[in-house]
Design a protein around this motif. Structure first.
Motif, short mmCIF file in Angstrom:
data_model
loop_
_atom_site.label_atom_id
_atom_site.label_comp_id
_atom_site.label_asym_id
_atom_site.label_seq_id
_atom_site.Cartn_x
_atom_site.Cartn_y
_atom_site.Cartn_z
N UNK A 199 12.90 60.37 25.19
CA UNK A 199 12.58 59.69 23.93
C UNK A 199 11.36 58.79 24.12
N UNK A 200 10.38 58.94 23.24
CA UNK A 200 9.17 58.13 23.31
C UNK A 200 9.46 56.72 22.78
N UNK A 201 8.82 55.75 23.41
CA UNK A 201 8.88 54.36 22.97
C UNK A 201 7.45 53.87 22.81
N UNK A 202 7.20 53.13 21.73
CA UNK A 202 5.86 52.74 21.37
C UNK A 202 5.72 51.23 21.24
N UNK A 203 4.52 50.75 21.55
CA UNK A 203 4.13 49.39 21.23
C UNK A 203 3.46 49.51 19.86
N UNK A 204 4.05 48.94 18.84
CA UNK A 204 3.58 49.12 17.47
C UNK A 204 2.14 48.64 17.30
N UNK A 205 1.80 47.52 17.90
CA UNK A 205 0.42 47.01 17.78
C UNK A 205 -0.57 47.97 18.45
N UNK A 206 -0.20 48.56 19.57
CA UNK A 206 -1.06 49.53 20.25
C UNK A 206 -1.23 50.78 19.38
N UNK A 207 -0.17 51.21 18.72
CA UNK A 207 -0.25 52.38 17.83
C UNK A 207 -1.23 52.09 16.69
N UNK A 208 -1.12 50.92 16.09
CA UNK A 208 -2.03 50.55 15.00
C UNK A 208 -3.48 50.56 15.49
N UNK A 209 -3.72 50.05 16.68
CA UNK A 209 -5.07 50.04 17.25
C UNK A 209 -5.56 51.47 17.50
N UNK A 210 -4.69 52.32 18.03
CA UNK A 210 -5.07 53.71 18.30
C UNK A 210 -5.43 54.43 17.00
N UNK A 211 -4.69 54.16 15.93
CA UNK A 211 -4.99 54.78 14.65
C UNK A 211 -6.32 54.27 14.08
N UNK A 212 -6.60 52.97 14.24
CA UNK A 212 -7.89 52.43 13.79
C UNK A 212 -9.03 53.11 14.55
N UNK A 213 -8.88 53.22 15.86
CA UNK A 213 -9.92 53.85 16.68
C UNK A 213 -10.11 55.32 16.31
N UNK A 214 -9.01 56.00 16.06
CA UNK A 214 -9.10 57.41 15.65
C UNK A 214 -9.85 57.53 14.33
N UNK A 215 -9.56 56.64 13.39
CA UNK A 215 -10.25 56.65 12.11
C UNK A 215 -11.74 56.41 12.26
N UNK A 216 -12.10 55.50 13.17
CA UNK A 216 -13.53 55.25 13.42
C UNK A 216 -14.20 56.49 14.01
N UNK A 217 -13.54 57.15 14.95
CA UNK A 217 -14.11 58.36 15.56
C UNK A 217 -14.30 59.45 14.50
N UNK A 218 -13.32 59.57 13.59
CA UNK A 218 -13.41 60.59 12.54
C UNK A 218 -14.60 60.28 11.62
N UNK A 219 -14.78 59.01 11.23
CA UNK A 219 -15.89 58.64 10.36
C UNK A 219 -17.23 58.88 11.04
N UNK A 220 -17.30 58.64 12.34
CA UNK A 220 -18.54 58.84 13.07
C UNK A 220 -18.92 60.32 13.10
N UNK A 221 -17.95 61.21 13.07
CA UNK A 221 -18.21 62.66 13.09
C UNK A 221 -18.72 63.15 11.74
N UNK A 222 -18.31 62.48 10.67
CA UNK A 222 -18.70 62.92 9.32
C UNK A 222 -20.15 62.67 9.02
#
Length: 66
Positions: A43-66
């Motif tokens: 079972x995976x366990x997550x640090x919620x703040x780290x997940x939020x940061x990872x999603x923000x970074x992913x969104x930035x990478x996606x915008x940079x590709x567009x």
């Protein structure tokens, strides 16, 4: 928070972010987010703040590709 952050389940991550547990599982498979740890039972366990940061970074990478 003190020295270590509380780790939460994928269901708790989903609830906090307003998505389904299946979406959280897909993000893990796509390596958009990474669990902080995995229990002996798999079972995976997550640090919620780290997940939020990872999603923000992913969104930035996606915008940079567009």
């Amino acid at each position: 928070m003190s020295g270590s952050a509380r780790l939460v389940s994928s269901s708790e991550v989903a609830r906090a972010l307003g998505v389904t547990r299946q979406t959280v599982a897909r993000w893990v498979r796509q390596e958009i987010i990474t669990p902080a740890s995995v229990t002996a039972g798999g079972q995976a366990r997550f640090n919620l703040e780290a997940v939020k940061q990872q999603l923000r970074e992913h969104g930035r990478r996606q915008r940079e590709r567009d």
